[in-house]
Scaffold this motif. Structure first.
Motif, PDB file in Angstrom:
ATOM      1  N   LYS A  63     -20.003  -6.961   9.401  1.00 39.85           N
ATOM      2  CA  LYS A  63     -21.335  -5.623   9.848  1.00 39.85           C
ATOM      3  C   LYS A  63     -23.025  -6.689  10.322  1.00 39.85           C
ATOM      4  CE  LYS A  63     -19.843  -1.312   7.846  1.00 39.85           C
ATOM      5  NZ  LYS A  63     -19.161  -1.601   6.653  1.00 39.85           N
ATOM      6  N   LEU A  64     -22.201  -7.830   9.574  1.00 42.99           N
ATOM      7  CA  LEU A  64     -23.444  -8.134   9.770  1.00 42.99           C
ATOM      8  C   LEU A  64     -24.460  -8.845  10.918  1.00 42.99           C
ATOM      9  CD1 LEU A  64     -23.783 -10.688   6.206  1.00 42.99           C
ATOM     10  CD2 LEU A  64     -25.064  -9.014   6.663  1.00 42.99           C
ATOM     11  N   SER A  65     -24.864  -8.561  12.059  1.00 39.20           N
ATOM     12  CA  SER A  65     -25.404  -8.733  12.991  1.00 39.20           C
ATOM     13  C   SER A  65     -25.711 -10.377  13.598  1.00 39.20           C
ATOM     14  CB  SER A  65     -26.173  -7.960  13.645  1.00 39.20           C
ATOM     15  OG  SER A  65     -27.304  -8.011  12.989  1.00 39.20           O
ATOM     16  N   ASN A  66     -26.589 -11.104  12.251  1.00 38.55           N
ATOM     17  CA  ASN A  66     -26.749 -12.037  12.573  1.00 38.55           C
ATOM     18  C   ASN A  66     -25.797 -13.129  12.051  1.00 38.55           C
ATOM     19  OD1 ASN A  66     -29.694 -12.503  13.551  1.00 38.55           O
ATOM     20  ND2 ASN A  66     -30.092 -11.246  12.271  1.00 38.55           N
ATOM     21  N   TYR A  67     -24.816 -12.887  11.134  1.00 34.03           N
ATOM     22  CA  TYR A  67     -24.045 -13.745  10.227  1.00 34.03           C
ATOM     23  C   TYR A  67     -23.135 -14.632  11.931  1.00 34.03           C
ATOM     24  CZ  TYR A  67     -20.437 -15.329   6.878  1.00 34.03           C
ATOM     25  OH  TYR A  67     -19.484 -15.859   6.432  1.00 34.03           O
ATOM     26  N   PRO A  68     -22.470 -14.399  12.794  1.00 31.89           N
ATOM     27  CA  PRO A  68     -22.452 -15.124  13.940  1.00 31.89           C
ATOM     28  C   PRO A  68     -23.005 -15.998  14.986  1.00 31.89           C
ATOM     29  CG  PRO A  68     -21.870 -12.753  14.646  1.00 31.89           C
ATOM     30  CD  PRO A  68     -22.648 -13.227  13.554  1.00 31.89           C
ATOM     31  N   HIS A  69     -24.806 -15.222  14.686  1.00 34.50           N
ATOM     32  CA  HIS A  69     -25.600 -16.703  15.133  1.00 34.50           C
ATOM     33  C   HIS A  69     -25.710 -17.612  14.493  1.00 34.50           C
ATOM     34  CE1 HIS A  69     -27.215 -12.757  17.435  1.00 34.50           C
ATOM     35  NE2 HIS A  69     -26.012 -12.988  18.028  1.00 34.50           N
ATOM     36  N   VAL A  70     -25.666 -17.523  13.193  1.00 32.45           N
ATOM     37  CA  VAL A  70     -25.653 -18.433  12.140  1.00 32.45           C
ATOM     38  C   VAL A  70     -25.342 -19.879  12.865  1.00 32.45           C
ATOM     39  CG1 VAL A  70     -25.976 -19.581  10.043  1.00 32.45           C
ATOM     40  CG2 VAL A  70     -27.099 -16.834  10.116  1.00 32.45           C
ATOM     41  N   MET A  71     -23.461 -19.167  12.479  1.00 31.03           N
ATOM     42  CA  MET A  71     -22.812 -20.001  12.865  1.00 31.03           C
ATOM     43  C   MET A  71     -22.253 -20.832  14.012  1.00 31.03           C
ATOM     44  SD  MET A  71     -19.301 -18.721  11.820  1.00 31.03           S
ATOM     45  CE  MET A  71     -18.111 -19.744  12.119  1.00 31.03           C
ATOM     46  N   GLU A  72     -23.090 -20.308  15.220  1.00 30.37           N
ATOM     47  CA  GLU A  72     -23.530 -20.937  15.835  1.00 30.37           C
ATOM     48  C   GLU A  72     -24.457 -22.655  16.005  1.00 30.37           C
ATOM     49  OE1 GLU A  72     -22.603 -20.330  19.714  1.00 30.37           O
ATOM     50  OE2 GLU A  72     -21.646 -19.306  18.809  1.00 30.37           O
ATOM     51  N   TYR A  73     -25.104 -22.387  15.041  1.00 28.90           N
ATOM     52  CA  TYR A  73     -25.886 -23.625  14.807  1.00 28.90           C
ATOM     53  C   TYR A  73     -24.833 -24.768  13.968  1.00 28.90           C
ATOM     54  CZ  TYR A  73     -29.690 -21.571  16.958  1.00 28.90           C
ATOM     55  OH  TYR A  73     -30.504 -21.104  17.476  1.00 28.90           O
ATOM     56  N   LEU A  74     -23.287 -24.671  13.920  1.00 23.96           N
ATOM     57  CA  LEU A  74     -22.659 -25.465  13.056  1.00 23.96           C
ATOM     58  C   LEU A  74     -22.340 -26.493  14.688  1.00 23.96           C
ATOM     59  CD1 LEU A  74     -21.227 -23.129  10.057  1.00 23.96           C
ATOM     60  CD2 LEU A  74     -23.298 -25.151   9.769  1.00 23.96           C
ATOM     61  N   ASP A  75     -21.970 -27.575  14.001  1.00 27.11           N
ATOM     62  CA  ASP A  75     -20.997 -28.323  15.277  1.00 27.11           C
ATOM     63  C   ASP A  75     -19.763 -28.415  15.119  1.00 27.11           C
ATOM     64  OD1 ASP A  75     -19.982 -30.722  13.456  1.00 27.11           O
ATOM     65  OD2 ASP A  75     -20.990 -29.283  12.057  1.00 27.11           O
ATOM     66  N   ASN A  76     -18.984 -28.616  15.751  1.00 28.41           N
ATOM     67  CA  ASN A  76     -17.253 -27.974  15.573  1.00 28.41           C
ATOM     68  C   ASN A  76     -16.968 -28.129  14.713  1.00 28.41           C
ATOM     69  OD1 ASN A  76     -17.764 -26.671  18.613  1.00 28.41           O
ATOM     70  ND2 ASN A  76     -16.907 -28.724  18.678  1.00 28.41           N
ATOM     71  N   GLY A  77     -17.200 -29.503  13.892  1.00 21.12           N
ATOM     72  CA  GLY A  77     -15.810 -29.544  12.739  1.00 21.12           C
ATOM     73  C   GLY A  77     -16.598 -28.552  11.387  1.00 21.12           C
ATOM     74  N   THR A  78     -18.265 -28.653  11.860  1.00 18.44           N
ATOM     75  CA  THR A  78     -18.259 -27.348  10.214  1.00 18.44           C
ATOM     76  C   THR A  78     -18.025 -26.099  10.885  1.00 18.44           C
ATOM     77  OG1 THR A  78     -20.011 -28.989  10.285  1.00 18.44           O
ATOM     78  CG2 THR A  78     -19.938 -27.379   8.369  1.00 18.44           C
ATOM     79  N   LYS A  79     -17.775 -25.511  12.009  1.00 22.15           N
ATOM     80  CA  LYS A  79     -17.756 -24.396  11.803  1.00 22.15           C
ATOM     81  C   LYS A  79     -15.800 -24.929  11.880  1.00 22.15           C
ATOM     82  CE  LYS A  79     -19.872 -22.793  16.447  1.00 22.15           C
ATOM     83  NZ  LYS A  79     -20.486 -23.378  17.643  1.00 22.15           N
ATOM     84  N   LYS A  80     -15.435 -25.222  12.090  1.00 22.17           N
ATOM     85  CA  LYS A  80     -13.831 -24.803  11.830  1.00 22.17           C
ATOM     86  C   LYS A  80     -13.746 -24.644  10.320  1.00 22.17           C
ATOM     87  CE  LYS A  80     -10.933 -28.206  13.801  1.00 22.17           C
ATOM     88  NZ  LYS A  80      -9.918 -28.587  14.942  1.00 22.17           N
ATOM     89  N   GLU A  81     -14.572 -25.679   9.299  1.00 18.97           N
ATOM     90  CA  GLU A  81     -14.236 -25.097   8.236  1.00 18.97           C
ATOM     91  C   GLU A  81     -14.624 -24.254   7.482  1.00 18.97           C
ATOM     92  OE1 GLU A  81     -17.030 -28.660   6.370  1.00 18.97           O
ATOM     93  OE2 GLU A  81     -16.754 -27.269   4.758  1.00 18.97           O
ATOM     94  N   MET A  82     -16.097 -23.390   7.664  1.00 15.51           N
ATOM     95  CA  MET A  82     -16.330 -21.915   8.074  1.00 15.51           C
ATOM     96  C   MET A  82     -15.286 -20.761   8.513  1.00 15.51           C
ATOM     97  SD  MET A  82     -19.060 -21.183   6.145  1.00 15.51           S
ATOM     98  CE  MET A  82     -18.477 -19.463   5.827  1.00 15.51           C
ATOM     99  N   ALA A  83     -14.963 -21.592   9.256  1.00 16.79           N
ATOM    100  CA  ALA A  83     -13.836 -20.160   9.463  1.00 16.79           C
ATOM    101  C   ALA A  83     -12.819 -20.304   8.791  1.00 16.79           C
ATOM    102  CB  ALA A  83     -12.760 -20.955  11.579  1.00 16.79           C
ATOM    103  N   SER A  84     -12.127 -21.607   8.239  1.00 16.26           N
ATOM    104  CA  SER A  84     -11.475 -21.602   7.529  1.00 16.26           C
ATOM    105  C   SER A  84     -11.343 -20.871   5.678  1.00 16.26           C
ATOM    106  CB  SER A  84     -10.690 -23.580   7.046  1.00 16.26           C
ATOM    107  OG  SER A  84     -10.453 -23.684   7.478  1.00 16.26           O
ATOM    108  N   VAL A  85     -12.675 -20.877   5.559  1.00 10.14           N
ATOM    109  CA  VAL A  85     -13.321 -20.394   4.392  1.00 10.14           C
ATOM    110  C   VAL A  85     -13.451 -18.536   4.809  1.00 10.14           C
ATOM    111  CG1 VAL A  85     -15.934 -19.489   3.196  1.00 10.14           C
ATOM    112  CG2 VAL A  85     -14.862 -22.445   3.851  1.00 10.14           C
TER     113      VAL A  85
END
Lengths: 191, 686
Positions: B307-329
């Motif tokens: 529900k947090l609208s800004n959540y995906p926006h913050v993720m945009e600033y991660l590089d691809n590797g960290t995005k995957k890490e976050m996805a795993s989390v």
């Protein structure tokens, strides 16, 4: 008294995300001496998890297993009993007790453990006992509707084996037990 | 001077003169020592020695004219002077020894801080006094001294020694000091510590929470942070993120229900990050991951994070590797809490968040990832697919379609992992539809078995791009069985056709063929929806494949397995004894041929095992009452086996012996049963 855990058809991650929490909390390392697995784990992580419960792990190959080198059938002796394992997709018709009896004669074992149907059964016939521990995760099966998660614990003591079946029904674990003695001639169907 | 202080303290003790006067004199006289180091130690001694003699509330030194204010005044003055001396140390001596001096100063800082500690211990210092006098004076000194080391340490000290309730109530004043500090002061650490303390305070008991609301703590903190960040334009990214992280922890603790606050924080983060492009250093990335993980851990419900609208926006600033890490989390959080994700919009949002795992992002080199890690990653996605569920079939179908859309973009490496779980999810849905009341109108609904089968067909077809024919074949057979349950003959036939085509064209490994054949025969044996023609065609093909397997024993076994295709217990229309016998005879011929081959190549008879297996099959159908399986045929087979085993060319085979023995035992057992069964078996001689 030797405890043997029999389970199979977990189908993780294709059909189920994980073992039921209530089962996991019961399967404590160090209490079980042998594990017999009918197959269809399907991934290495599940294999590793089972190994932590008991290092003496015997597995046969299910048709969805990632590891293709598991054997098609396996036999082992525990105490006075000869046990045989086979996933069961090789025995046609699937789940047919007479055909399974033939496999039992072929392997020349007292207890045959097979899976594939995801339906718990324990059946005694003149050659011995056929046990199907069902699916430990309650995974979807084309053969059985309404699969409840189940597994079997066998307590082998001399010439007697007590088969405990644990079934997860509506969130509660229900236990049933069946006794078998070797060299008894009577045939009684348990389920 | 030390002596003077000692005397003074004794004097106070004797009570011959009012404590406040003596203290005042002492503190003023210490001014005589202007050397920083000596002065510091002297004043420290003074502080120590006077500690228990302050005219505090309830102390023996309190009198009408001597009150807590005097005590406070004394300590404040001592503090002020000590701080001045301390700061002066910074500027003494040559510039090149600055580092050494700073180190010295750092070792002495506790001396200065002690005064604050003393202040906090004074019983009479209540909230009002703190607010009016103590804090104002202390802050005044801190700001005016304009010394980086002092400011940093003292701000921290204030926060540590005084109680949290006081901080809450004086929040504005306290925060107001921050922008006035030297720019080089590490404000973010101090602010973070303040917020952490307040978070812990909030956690300590629910009763304190209303205080937070009353003082509008969140708004003040949020503003303060905003101002600090604005003022320090060149603050590194990690600083910004750390600040917002602390604020987030605070908010989750104090205002867990205010998702808008949480979203606001994320939004502010996004704004600050927006100029910077993707984060480069690992510390910042770690901090962002911690920031994003906090809501997951707090709420234990992915729904909220979605529900947090800004959540995906913050993720945009991660590089691809960290995005995957976050996805795993994120996935781990879902699996741990066993939350089911129940509608297609949430699924869409979720899959957007984890898109690093679902498909190749631009610039992402697949070869980066070790194979085992890749498997683990994809398996976790597979498990996730199991967590998507809604009891309403329409919604479930929407979910399935959403997932399909995402995973089909995943590329050939991912499909073998992601397709099977989706297929089984859909098959479960079809079964639910079957169980449903038949009267439910089907015209308006999109969720009919037929439509779902069409979708399934499309999804499995995608596997051909990988290719993984064995998996695809198994899935086609599963669908065929499901179509059988739904009484959809043409659909079932189509699935069988696809399975057969894969067998013929793609599965060439012998071992794989054997398993595949068993699956085909096993599935076909259970079909009841096929009409005679269709069934004949499929059966004919299956027996054909069986006879063409490479190894003779495999052929033999597959062919006798086919015998079951002609005799199905619960379907009277499928009881063709003639064809059963034909199969078994064919199997015998193959077994014979295998025997001869063994003779020819190895000079000795091969195993009789195949014959014994076929004998068992004869007995199976004999038992069922298939008239074509006569006693004579069984008998002759027994004799054949016996001869083979006793023959000159026989190779000893204990397994086969045991098998034969147990088969004979079985026959005897049946005889012993008596009655109709016994009669049947009577004629067989063992």
């Amino acid at each position: 008294m030797v405890l043997v855990l029999a389970l199979g058809d977990l189908h993780i991650p294709h059909r189920a995300p994980d073992l039921p929490t209530k089962f996991k909390s019961m399967l404590v390392p160090g209490k079980i001496q042998h594990i017999i697995c009918t197959g269809n784990l399907c991934i290495k992580e599940v294999h590793d998890y089972l190994k932590t419960i008991c290092p003496d792990l015997h597995i046969t190959r299910g048709e969805y297993d990632e590891e293709t080198r598991y054997p098609e059938t396996k036999t082992l002796t525990i105490g006075q009993f000869k046990l045989g394992i086979c996933h069961g997709h090789q025995v046609i018709p699937w789940g047919d007790l007479d055909s399974l009896a033939m496999l039992q004669r072929q392997l020349d074992v007292d207890i045959l453990v097979t899976g594939h149907t995801h339906q718990f059964t324990a059946y005694k016939h003149e050659a011995g006992v056929v046990i199907n521990p069902g699916s430990a995760t309650g995974a979807y099966s084309s053969i059985t509707y309404d699969v409840n998660p189940s597994f079997v614990l066998m307590d082998i003591d001399g010439l007697r084996v007590v088969v405990y079946v644990y079934e997860l029904i509506d969130g509660e674990v229900k236990v049933d037990k069946i006794d078998f003695k070797k060299t008894t001639a009577s045939a009684n169907s348990a389920h | 001077m030390y002596l003077l202080c000692t005397v003074g303290s004794v004097y106070i003790k004797s009570k011959e003169a009012p404590a406040k006067d003596i203290l005042k004199d002492l503190v003023e006289m210490c001014r005589g020592i202007q050397h920083p180091l000596r002065g510091l130690f002297l004043r420290s001694y003074l502080s120590q020695v006077s500690r228990d003699k302050l005219p505090d509330l309830g102390s023996e030194y309190e009198g009408d004219a001597e009150t807590v204010s005097d005590a406070v005044e004394f300590v404040l003055q001592n503090f002020t002077e000590m701080n001045k001396l301390w700061v002066r140390m910074q500027h003494q001596g040559p510039a090149r020894e600055k580092e050494k001096r700073e180190k010295e100063r750092s070792e002495l800082r506790d001396l200065v801080g002690k005064n604050l500690h003393v202040l906090s211990q004074i019983e009479g210092v209540d909230l009002d006094m703190y607010r009016e006098t103590v804090l104002t004076r202390v802050l005044e000194q801190v700001v005016n001294c304009k010394d980086e080391i002092a400011q940093c340490y003292l701000m921290d000290c204030i926060i540590q020694v005084f109680p949290d309730e006081y901080h809450l109530q004086t929040l504005e004043t306290l925060l107001g000091a921050f922008p006035q500090l030297q720019p080089s002061v590490d404000i973010k650490t101090v602010l973070s510590r303040l917020m952490d303390r307040l978070s812990n305070y909030a956690a300590s008991s629910a009763e304190v929470l209303p205080e937070f609301f009353q003082v509008e703590a969140f708004a003040k903190l949020s503003n303060a942070i905003g101002k600090v960040i604005e003022a320090q334009d060149d603050m590194p990214v990690i600083g910004v993120v750390t600040l917002y992280s602390s604020l987030l922890t605070f908010t989750l603790q104090v205002h867990p229900d205010r998702l808008d606050f949480v979203d606001q924080i994320l939004g502010a983060c996004v704004t600050k990050l927006s100029g910077k492009g993707k984060l480069e250093d690992s510390k910042s990335r770690k901090q962002v991951v911690a920031l994003l993980s906090a809501p997951l851990q707090k709420y234990n419900d992915i729904d909220i994070a979605l529900k947090l609208s800004n959540y995906p926006h913050v993720m945009e600033y991660l590089d691809n590797g960290t995005k995957k890490e976050m996805a795993s989390v994120i996935i781990q959080s879902i699996m741990k809490n066993k939350t089911l994700i129940s509608n297609s919009e949430k699924v869409e949002a979720l899959f957007e968040l984890i898109k690093g795992l679902i498909k190749d992002l631009e610039g992402n080199l697949q070869s980066e990832l070790d194979e085992e890690d890749f498997h683990e990653e994809q398996n976790s996605v597979a498990r996730l697919i199991q967590m998507l569920h809604n009891d309403d079939p329409e919604e479930m179908l929407k979910i399935i379609c959403t997932v399909k859309k995402h995973i089909l973009a995943g590329g050939p490496k991912r499909l073998p992992f992601t397709v099977p779980p989706l297929i089984f999810n859909a098959l479960k849905l079809i079964r639910r539809l079957q169980n449903r009341d038949e009267n439910v109108a089907e015209e308006d609904t999109a969720a009919t078995p037929k439509k779902i089968f069409q979708i399934l067909n499309q999804i499995i077809e995608a596997l051909s791009s990988v290719p993984v024919p064995e998996v695809a074949m198994r899935l086609y057979l599963q669908c065929a069985e499901a179509a059988d349950d739904s009484d959809l003959e043409p659909v079932a036939y189509e699935f069988f056709t696809q399975a057969y085509l894969l067998y013929e064209e793609e599965i060439s490994d012998s071992k794989a063929q054997v398993t595949a054949i068993h699956l085909i025969i096993g599935t076909l044996q259970r079909m009841h929806v096929f009409g005679v023609e269709n069934r004949d065609t499929l059966t004919h093909k299956a027996t054909g494949y069986s006879a063409k397997l490479l190894k003779k024993p495999d052929q033999c076994r597959a062919v006798y397995a086919c015998s079951h295709l002609f005799w199905v217990d619960d379907q009277d229309s499928i009881k063709d004894g003639e064809r059963v016998l034909l199969c078994l005879k064919r199997a015998l011929r193959i077994a014979n041929a295998a025997q001869q081959m063994a003779n020819a190549t190895r000079g000795s008879g091969g195993s009789v095992a195949l014959f014994i297996e076929i004998l068992n099959k004869y007995l199976y159908f004999f038992e069922k009452g298939v008239t074509q399986i006569t006693v004579a045929s069984v008998q002759s087979l027994i004799e054949l086996i016996t001869n083979e085993m006793q023959g000159e060319n026989a190779t000893p085979d204990p397994t086969a012996d045991a098998f034969f023995a147990s088969t004979l035992r079985f026959i005897q057992f049946q005889k012993d049963k008596g009655g109709a069964v016994g009669e049947k078996y009577e004629a067989i001689k063992v």
